[in-house]
Each structure stands twice: as structure tokens, then as C-alpha cells.
Design an enzyme around this catalytic site. Structure first.
Site, PDB file in Angstrom:
ATOM      1  N   ARG A   1      -7.264  12.760   0.838  1.00 52.31           N
ATOM      2  CA  ARG A   1      -6.194  13.217   1.731  1.00 52.31           C
ATOM      3  C   ARG A   1      -4.812  12.726   1.283  1.00 52.31           C
ATOM      4  O   ARG A   1      -3.809  13.281   1.654  1.00 52.31           O
ATOM      5  CB  ARG A   1      -6.461  12.789   3.165  1.00 52.31           C
ATOM      6  CG  ARG A   1      -6.384  11.303   3.380  1.00 52.31           C
ATOM      7  CD  ARG A   1      -6.447  10.962   4.848  1.00 52.31           C
ATOM      8  NE  ARG A   1      -7.750  11.198   5.414  1.00 52.31           N
ATOM      9  CZ  ARG A   1      -8.194  10.591   6.520  1.00 52.31           C
ATOM     10  NH1 ARG A   1      -7.409   9.749   7.169  1.00 52.31           N
ATOM     11  NH2 ARG A   1      -9.397  10.815   6.982  1.00 52.31           N
TER      12      ARG A   1
ATOM     13  N   ARG B   1      -9.595   8.020  -1.259  1.00 49.73           N
ATOM     14  CA  ARG B   1     -10.584   8.441  -0.263  1.00 49.73           C
ATOM     15  C   ARG B   1     -11.418   9.589  -0.797  1.00 49.73           C
ATOM     16  O   ARG B   1     -10.959  10.377  -1.623  1.00 49.73           O
ATOM     17  CB  ARG B   1      -9.880   8.877   1.032  1.00 49.73           C
ATOM     18  CG  ARG B   1      -9.125   7.764   1.722  1.00 49.73           C
ATOM     19  CD  ARG B   1      -8.561   8.262   3.037  1.00 49.73           C
ATOM     20  NE  ARG B   1      -9.633   8.471   3.981  1.00 49.73           N
ATOM     21  CZ  ARG B   1      -9.915   7.653   5.012  1.00 49.73           C
ATOM     22  NH1 ARG B   1      -9.173   6.592   5.228  1.00 49.73           N
ATOM     23  NH2 ARG B   1     -10.913   7.916   5.803  1.00 49.73           N
TER      24      ARG B   1
ATOM     25  N   THR C   1      -8.609   3.405   8.178  1.00 50.70           N
ATOM     26  CA  THR C   1      -9.847   2.622   8.143  1.00 50.70           C
ATOM     27  C   THR C   1     -10.083   1.932   9.485  1.00 50.70           C
ATOM     28  O   THR C   1      -9.292   1.101   9.917  1.00 50.70           O
ATOM     29  CB  THR C   1      -9.751   1.553   7.025  1.00 50.70           C
ATOM     30  OG1 THR C   1      -9.224   2.187   5.860  1.00 50.70           O
ATOM     31  CG2 THR C   1     -11.102   0.960   6.730  1.00 50.70           C
TER      32      THR C   1
ATOM     33  N   HIS D   1      -3.954  -4.631   7.555  1.00 51.52           N
ATOM     34  CA  HIS D   1      -4.161  -3.471   8.424  1.00 51.52           C
ATOM     35  C   HIS D   1      -3.358  -3.607   9.710  1.00 51.52           C
ATOM     36  O   HIS D   1      -3.555  -4.546  10.465  1.00 51.52           O
ATOM     37  CB  HIS D   1      -5.636  -3.214   8.767  1.00 51.52           C
ATOM     38  CG  HIS D   1      -5.880  -1.758   9.003  1.00 51.52           C
ATOM     39  ND1 HIS D   1      -5.582  -1.154  10.183  1.00 51.52           N
ATOM     40  CD2 HIS D   1      -6.316  -0.786   8.178  1.00 51.52           C
ATOM     41  CE1 HIS D   1      -5.849   0.140  10.090  1.00 51.52           C
ATOM     42  NE2 HIS D   1      -6.284   0.385   8.877  1.00 51.52           N
TER      43      HIS D   1
ATOM     44  N   ASN E   1       0.855  -1.189   0.000  1.00 44.02           N
ATOM     45  CA  ASN E   1       0.000   0.000   0.000  1.00 44.02           C
ATOM     46  C   ASN E   1       0.894   1.245   0.000  1.00 44.02           C
ATOM     47  O   ASN E   1       1.703   1.448   0.909  1.00 44.02           O
ATOM     48  CB  ASN E   1      -0.905  -0.026   1.241  1.00 44.02           C
ATOM     49  CG  ASN E   1      -1.822   1.179   1.288  1.00 44.02           C
ATOM     50  OD1 ASN E   1      -1.389   2.305   1.103  1.00 44.02           O
ATOM     51  ND2 ASN E   1      -3.100   0.946   1.532  1.00 44.02           N
TER      52      ASN E   1
ATOM     53  N   HIS F   1       0.882   6.350   1.675  1.00 43.53           N
ATOM     54  CA  HIS F   1       1.615   7.345   2.463  1.00 43.53           C
ATOM     55  C   HIS F   1       2.751   8.018   1.706  1.00 43.53           C
ATOM     56  O   HIS F   1       3.312   9.010   2.185  1.00 43.53           O
ATOM     57  CB  HIS F   1       2.066   6.749   3.799  1.00 43.53           C
ATOM     58  CG  HIS F   1       0.875   6.431   4.664  1.00 43.53           C
ATOM     59  ND1 HIS F   1      -0.164   7.322   4.822  1.00 43.53           N
ATOM     60  CD2 HIS F   1       0.513   5.320   5.343  1.00 43.53           C
ATOM     61  CE1 HIS F   1      -1.101   6.782   5.594  1.00 43.53           C
ATOM     62  NE2 HIS F   1      -0.715   5.559   5.916  1.00 43.53           N
TER      63      HIS F   1
ATOM     64  N   GLU G   1      -8.576   0.181  -3.020  1.00 43.94           N
ATOM     65  CA  GLU G   1      -9.453   0.200  -1.841  1.00 43.94           C
ATOM     66  C   GLU G   1     -10.438   1.336  -2.045  1.00 43.94           C
ATOM     67  O   GLU G   1     -10.041   2.464  -2.351  1.00 43.94           O
ATOM     68  CB  GLU G   1      -8.636   0.457  -0.578  1.00 43.94           C
ATOM     69  CG  GLU G   1      -7.705  -0.673  -0.234  1.00 43.94           C
ATOM     70  CD  GLU G   1      -6.806  -0.319   0.931  1.00 43.94           C
ATOM     71  OE1 GLU G   1      -6.936   0.777   1.501  1.00 43.94           O
ATOM     72  OE2 GLU G   1      -5.957  -1.141   1.257  1.00 43.94           O
TER      73      GLU G   1
ATOM     74  N   HIS H   1      -5.752   3.516  -1.779  1.00 46.35           N
ATOM     75  CA  HIS H   1      -7.107   3.878  -1.338  1.00 46.35           C
ATOM     76  C   HIS H   1      -7.433   5.291  -1.819  1.00 46.35           C
ATOM     77  O   HIS H   1      -6.829   6.254  -1.368  1.00 46.35           O
ATOM     78  CB  HIS H   1      -7.135   3.811   0.204  1.00 46.35           C
ATOM     79  CG  HIS H   1      -8.472   4.017   0.821  1.00 46.35           C
ATOM     80  ND1 HIS H   1      -8.694   3.876   2.163  1.00 46.35           N
ATOM     81  CD2 HIS H   1      -9.677   4.375   0.298  1.00 46.35           C
ATOM     82  CE1 HIS H   1      -9.961   4.121   2.447  1.00 46.35           C
ATOM     83  NE2 HIS H   1     -10.583   4.430   1.319  1.00 46.35           N
TER      84      HIS H   1
ATOM     85  N   GLU I   1     -10.993  -9.641   2.735  1.00 43.67           N
ATOM     86  CA  GLU I   1      -9.732  -9.301   3.402  1.00 43.67           C
ATOM     87  C   GLU I   1     -10.063  -9.145   4.873  1.00 43.67           C
ATOM     88  O   GLU I   1     -10.913  -8.320   5.244  1.00 43.67           O
ATOM     89  CB  GLU I   1      -9.147  -8.006   2.836  1.00 43.67           C
ATOM     90  CG  GLU I   1      -7.845  -7.624   3.548  1.00 43.67           C
ATOM     91  CD  GLU I   1      -7.144  -6.415   2.935  1.00 43.67           C
ATOM     92  OE1 GLU I   1      -7.339  -6.120   1.743  1.00 43.67           O
ATOM     93  OE2 GLU I   1      -6.390  -5.763   3.685  1.00 43.67           O
TER      94      GLU I   1
HETATM   95  N1  PXP Z   1      -5.885  -3.283   3.789  1.00 42.65           N
HETATM   96  C1  PXP Z   1      -6.884  -2.366   3.798  1.00 42.65           C
HETATM   97  C2  PXP Z   1      -8.226  -2.771   3.320  1.00 42.65           C
HETATM   98  C3  PXP Z   1      -6.655  -1.042   4.232  1.00 42.65           C
HETATM   99  O1  PXP Z   1      -7.666  -0.144   4.264  1.00 42.65           O
HETATM  100  C4  PXP Z   1      -5.347  -0.671   4.617  1.00 42.65           C
HETATM  101  C5  PXP Z   1      -5.075   0.750   4.992  1.00 42.65           C
HETATM  102  O2  PXP Z   1      -5.290   1.584   3.906  1.00 42.65           O
HETATM  103  C6  PXP Z   1      -4.345  -1.655   4.557  1.00 42.65           C
HETATM  104  C7  PXP Z   1      -4.644  -2.954   4.168  1.00 42.65           C
HETATM  105  C8  PXP Z   1      -2.938  -1.345   4.954  1.00 42.65           C
HETATM  106  O3  PXP Z   1      -2.891  -1.013   6.300  1.00 42.65           O
HETATM  107  P1  PXP Z   1      -1.542  -0.503   6.944  1.00 42.65           P
HETATM  108  O4  PXP Z   1      -1.204   0.792   6.281  1.00 42.65           O
HETATM  109  O5  PXP Z   1      -1.867  -0.365   8.388  1.00 42.65           O
HETATM  110  O6  PXP Z   1      -0.494  -1.551   6.657  1.00 42.65           O
END
Ligand code: PXP
Length: 241
Positions: A48, A44, A100, A190, A6, A9, A69, A42, A150
Site C-alpha cells: 500500500r 507490506r 500495525t 508506534h 519511518n 507515508h 519492518e 515497512h 521493539e
Molecule cells: N515501529 C514499528 C514496528 C511500526 O510498525 C511502525 C509503523 O509502521 C512504527 C514504528 C512507526 O509508527 P508511527 O508511524 O505511528 O510513528
């Protein structure tokens, strides 16, 4: 075990200055070179971090899977149908949350979920639902015709004591086995970090992990490719046990 990275960031840093660096598409290319199996991102409603143009760029340039996402919001669904990622993961979204919080309530929002699943699948998008490890949510996910779930690992990641950690891990294990028995693909993510990933990676029924914050945080110090390589090594070690 597949690893989806992901990269939200990377965009968070860019948006902090509303400038044009660092670009998420560049991170996606590096992740691809580091043999990530997919890019997870994601879009959003409040934009953001990831912006619409990032999605189009990533979809056009990378060859590995794009996992978008997305919430059930009408505008976001419209963009997903236009971008056509290989995979969509439907997530809940609240405006004030830091990230999330909790899984999608498929039971409560069943008819909306079912409609969006069908719309996405008509465009050949593979659909996964981000849910808590809860049997009624798994049953509803199966009934909605989603192909995958997931499992939200946030409670496991936030657990402090050994007994809390093992209780949450047990919930994830039971949920994974049940979902697999219904014919769903099972993923997880997550809050997973270099410290807590192994017990989740050991769960046989889980075939994909989506990890963001911890990898991007590590990459600040050791570089993105090395951070991905290190995470993959831990996952692999867990699988070989
Ligand atoms: N999976 C999903 C569905 C998420 O919403 C997120 C956060 O955007 C992640 C995985 C990744 O989470 P993390 O950034 O805490 O590793």
C-alpha cells in the site's frame, strides 16, 4: 538514544496518485542529512505504500542503517534476504488494518519466528521483534535468539486519562528493564508524537525510537529536515533530565 525515521507515508502520498513523486529515497537522503540514525520502512504484503524498488534504492543509496519492518510472510522474507537491510524488525500484519495493530505474538508463532530469525541472521541481518510490553513475549523473544525487541507504544499513545497513561508507561518501563536484564537491545515505537515522546525517551534502557507518522505529518508544514531536528531535540532534552 537513536532515532529511526519511518518514511512509509512519503510513499503513501505517491501511491495515492500512482505516480513517481514524492520518492521515498529522496526522503531517506534528507533524513540522513538531518542526522537521523536510521531509515525505517515497512514493505507490506499489499504494497500500500513502500514498493520493492524503493527498498533496493534506499539500501543502495543511504549510508545510515536501513531497518526493514516485515511480516513472517514467505515472499516478504525472501525479499528481505535479498535486500539485506542492516536490521529487520518482524511485525504482525493484517490486511484490513490501518496500521500495525498490536505486537507480534511470539509465544504463539514461536517456531515460525525462530526459523525466520535464523534465516535473517545467516545473512548478517540484525533482528528485532516488535512486541507488546508483556513479559511472556519478552521471554519468547529471547528464546527465539532475536537480538532486540521493539516495544509497541500504541496503547500508551492511545491512552486518554492520566491514570491510563501512567499505567501504560509503567508497563513499558518494566518491560524495558526486564528485556535489558536478559541481554536484549530495547527499542520502542508506534504512535509516538511531539507531544508524547518525552516520557518514553526518558526510559534509560530504550536505545532507539522509530517514529513515522508524526514526523511526516509535521514535515508537510515545516519540511522534513526541520521536523526531524525538532523530534531529535525533544528526545535529547528528555535524555538530559
Ligand atoms: N515501529 C514499528 C514496528 C511500526 O510498525 C511502525 C509503523 O509502521 C512504527 C514504528 C512507526 O509508527 P508511527 O508511524 O505511528 O510513528
Amino acid at each position: 538514544m537513536k532515532l529511526g525515521v519511518n518514511i512509509d507515508h512519503i510513499a503513501t502520498i505517491r501511491q495515492a496518485r500512482m505516480t513517481n513523486e514524492p520518492e521515498p529515497v529522496y526522503a531517506a537522503l534528507l533524513a540522513q542529512e538531518a542526522l537521523a540514525d536510521g531509515i525505517t520502512t515497512h514493505l507490506r504484503k499489499d504494497r500500500r505504500h513502500i514498493q520493492d524498488k524503493d527498498l533496493y534504492q534506499i539500501k543502495e543509496i543511504i549510508k545510515i542503517k536501513l531497518n526493514l519492518e516485515m511480516s513472517l510472510n514467505e515472499e516478504i522474507v525472501g525479499i528481505a534476504l535479498d535486500v539485506k537491510p542492516q536490521q529487520a524488525t518482524i511485525v504482525p500484519e493484517n490486511r484490513k488494518e490501518l496500521t500495525t495493530e498490536g505486537g507480534l505474538d511470539v509465544v504463539r508463532e514461536f517456531s515460525k519466528v525462530e526459523t525466520v530469525v535464523e534465516e535473517l541472521q545467516k545473512k548478517d541481518i540484525f533482528v528485532s521483534l516488535f512486541i507488546d510490553p508483556d513479559m511472556s513475549q519478552i521471554d519468547a523473544s529471547k528464546s527465539s535468539n532475536a537480538q532486540a525487541i521493539e516495544l509497541h507504544t500504541g496503547n500508551y499513545a492511545n491512552a486518554k486519562t492520566c491514570s491510563e497513561i501512567s499505567k501504560e508507561l509503567h508497563r513499558i518501563k518494566e518491560a524495558a528493564a526486564y528485556a535489558k536484564s536478559l541481554g536484549l537491545d530495547v527499542y520502542a515505537g508506534h504512535g509516538l508524537t511531539y507531544e508524547n515522546v518525552k516520557p518514553v525517551a526518558e526510559i534509560e534502557e530504550i536505545t532507539e525510537l522509530n517514529i513515522g507518522h508524526s514526523i511526516i505529518a509535521k514535515s508537510v508544514f515545516i519540511g522534513l529536515k526541520e521536523a526531524i531536528r525538532l523530534m531529535r531535540q525533544l528526545i535529547q532534552e528528555a535524555r538530559w533530565k
